[in-house]
Write an enzyme that holds these catalytic residues in place. Structure first.
Site, PDB file in Angstrom:
ATOM      1  N   ARG A  54     -81.728  50.431  27.119  1.00 46.84           N
ATOM      2  CA  ARG A  54     -81.848  52.011  27.136  1.00 46.84           C
ATOM      3  C   ARG A  54     -80.601  52.413  26.750  1.00 46.84           C
ATOM      4  NH1 ARG A  54     -85.426  49.586  30.042  1.00 46.84           N
ATOM      5  NH2 ARG A  54     -83.625  48.548  30.846  1.00 46.84           N
ATOM      6  N   THR A  55     -79.421  52.178  27.388  1.00 47.86           N
ATOM      7  CA  THR A  55     -78.464  52.956  27.202  1.00 47.86           C
ATOM      8  C   THR A  55     -77.950  52.886  25.537  1.00 47.86           C
ATOM      9  OG1 THR A  55     -77.628  52.754  29.495  1.00 47.86           O
ATOM     10  CG2 THR A  55     -76.034  53.572  28.090  1.00 47.86           C
ATOM     11  N   LYS A  84     -59.592  37.601  22.538  1.00 53.64           N
ATOM     12  CA  LYS A  84     -58.173  37.009  22.212  1.00 53.64           C
ATOM     13  C   LYS A  84     -57.428  37.735  23.192  1.00 53.64           C
ATOM     14  CE  LYS A  84     -59.145  37.482  17.272  1.00 53.64           C
ATOM     15  NZ  LYS A  84     -58.659  38.045  16.024  1.00 53.64           N
ATOM     16  N   ARG A 105     -69.285  50.188  27.558  1.00 53.82           N
ATOM     17  CA  ARG A 105     -70.023  49.844  28.516  1.00 53.82           C
ATOM     18  C   ARG A 105     -68.996  48.486  28.925  1.00 53.82           C
ATOM     19  NH1 ARG A 105     -76.128  48.460  29.998  1.00 53.82           N
ATOM     20  NH2 ARG A 105     -75.983  50.726  30.832  1.00 53.82           N
ATOM     21  N   HIS A 133     -71.924  55.324  36.280  1.00 56.50           N
ATOM     22  CA  HIS A 133     -72.700  55.566  35.027  1.00 56.50           C
ATOM     23  C   HIS A 133     -73.104  56.984  34.847  1.00 56.50           C
ATOM     24  CE1 HIS A 133     -75.317  54.613  32.116  1.00 56.50           C
ATOM     25  NE2 HIS A 133     -76.231  53.274  32.639  1.00 56.50           N
TER      26      HIS A 133
HETATM   27  C1  NCD Z   1     -78.568  50.465  34.862  1.00 57.40           C
HETATM   28  C2  NCD Z   1     -77.351  50.052  34.819  1.00 57.40           C
HETATM   29  O1  NCD Z   1     -76.761  49.243  33.606  1.00 57.40           O
HETATM   30  O2  NCD Z   1     -76.527  50.111  35.496  1.00 57.40           O
HETATM   31  N1  NCD Z   1     -79.609  50.153  33.724  1.00 57.40           N
HETATM   32  C3  NCD Z   1     -79.437  51.217  32.792  1.00 57.40           C
HETATM   33  O3  NCD Z   1     -78.298  51.843  32.008  1.00 57.40           O
HETATM   34  N2  NCD Z   1     -80.750  51.996  32.622  1.00 57.40           N
HETATM   35  C4  NCD Z   1     -79.112  49.707  35.922  1.00 57.40           C
HETATM   36  C5  NCD Z   1     -79.289  48.165  36.074  1.00 57.40           C
HETATM   37  O4  NCD Z   1     -78.881  47.527  35.181  1.00 57.40           O
HETATM   38  O5  NCD Z   1     -79.925  47.782  37.196  1.00 57.40           O
END
Ligand code: NCD
Length: 305
Positions: A54-55, A84, A105, A133
């Site tokens: 999703r993100t 590396k 991320r 997040h």
């Molecule tokens: C979440 C995350 O990555 O923290 N997912 C997301 O971005 N929708 C929740 C999860 O992974 O449980």
């Protein structure tokens, strides 16, 4: 606002509301086929060192639909020079010379902050380990507002892995900017909310209840936010196995929820709810996921346009 690294940088509700209102306009424009090309000429770098559906895809869709361009990496840990031994700091500095914004991320807490330290362009934290997040928090708050019509005086149940759940940390931080909310934190003792968030809520005069019993709190809930036990944060697999099914929403539990309650989940869901929940009109998680598109459009527009 230059970077978006943590929900704690939002000091007042008005700063959140600005993004929510922009998302409403963008959603309406999308429905009308009249999205602005406000990111024309802008290049967004998506640097992903941890899995994402999703993100990453909603940031990509948001940038492309607003006329921007996207580059990046999906498996940064193996495919980039980080493999590396290059630092996040150097990675941030280098990519900031190429792109107009960086979405990052990483499994390590503080990775986005490190990339942002001397980045010449906005850095957006798309999840750093079990820490924060913040863009998920914005879409969660947007969803609650869309579904209930308000962000104050809500009874909010958060259940599951409250220790490692970064969406929980970021979302409760934003919700605590609005008066009159009461949280019910439902978790096994091992996975209870970290003390820093308990302290934050106390400092903001937000009341809460901690319990291990999901069943007992459902009747008063306006919002039920289920979370996945974060397998990747456990060093001991047997321990994960013990907790992964700690809370499971099914028809029997749904019957205890009020008629206007909102059922949320950041997704992916794995062991937290029965498929029968999907058919319930109170199940908002797919709408929640879709809202990520408009919130991420609003964020990119705010930072870049
Ligand atoms: C979440 C995350 O990555 O923290 N997912 C997301 O971005 N929708 C929740 C999860 O992974 O449980």
């Amino acid at each position: 606002m230059q970077h978006i690294l943590s929900s704690e940088q939002f000091r007042e509700a008005a700063a959140v509301d600005e993004i929510l209102n922009a998302a409403v306009e963008l959603a309406a424009a999308d429905a009308a086929g009249s999205l602005p090309a406000c990111l024309a000429g802008k290049l967004i770098a998506c640097l992903f060192f941890e899995p994402s559906t999703r993100t990453r895809l909603s940031f990509t869709a948001a940038a492309l639909k607003l006329g921007g361009q996207v580059m990046g990496m999906e498996h940064g840990t193996v495919s980039s020079s980080v493999s590396k031994g290059e630092t996040m700091y150097d990675t941030g500095r280098v990519v900031s010379g190429l792109a107009d914004a960086i979405v990052i991320r990483h499994a390590r807490e503080g990775a986005a902050d490190e990339a942002a330290r001397d980045s010449a362009v906005p850095v957006i934290n798309a999840g750093d380990g079990g820490n924060q997040h913040p863009t998920q928090a914005l879409l969660d708050v947007y969803t609650i507002w869309q579904e209930t019509g308000r962000l104050r005086d809500l009874h909010i149940v958060m259940a599951g892995d409250l220790l490692y759940g970064r969406t929980i940390h970021s979302t409760l931080t934003l919700l605590s900017l609005y008066a009159g909310n009461h949280f019910y934190f439902v978790a096994p003792k091992r996975l209870r909310l970290p003390d820093t968030y308990i302290a934050l809520l106390k400092q903001r005069n937000i009341t809460f209840t901690e319990t291990e019993d999901l069943r007992e709190v459902l009747p008063v809930a306006d919002v039920v936010y289920m979370t996945r036990v974060q397998q990747e944060r456990f060093t001991d697999v047997t321990e994960y196995e013990r907790y992964k099914g700690a809370y499971f929403l099914d028809a029997a539990l749904l019957a205890r929820l009020g008629p206007r309650a909102v059922i949320m989940h950041a997704l992916p869901r794995v062991h937290e709810m029965a498929l029968e929940v999907d058919a319930d009109p109170r199940a908002a998680y797919f709408r929640q996921a879709k809202n990520g598109l408009y919130i991420r459009m609003a964020i990119l527009q705010l930072l870049l346009a």
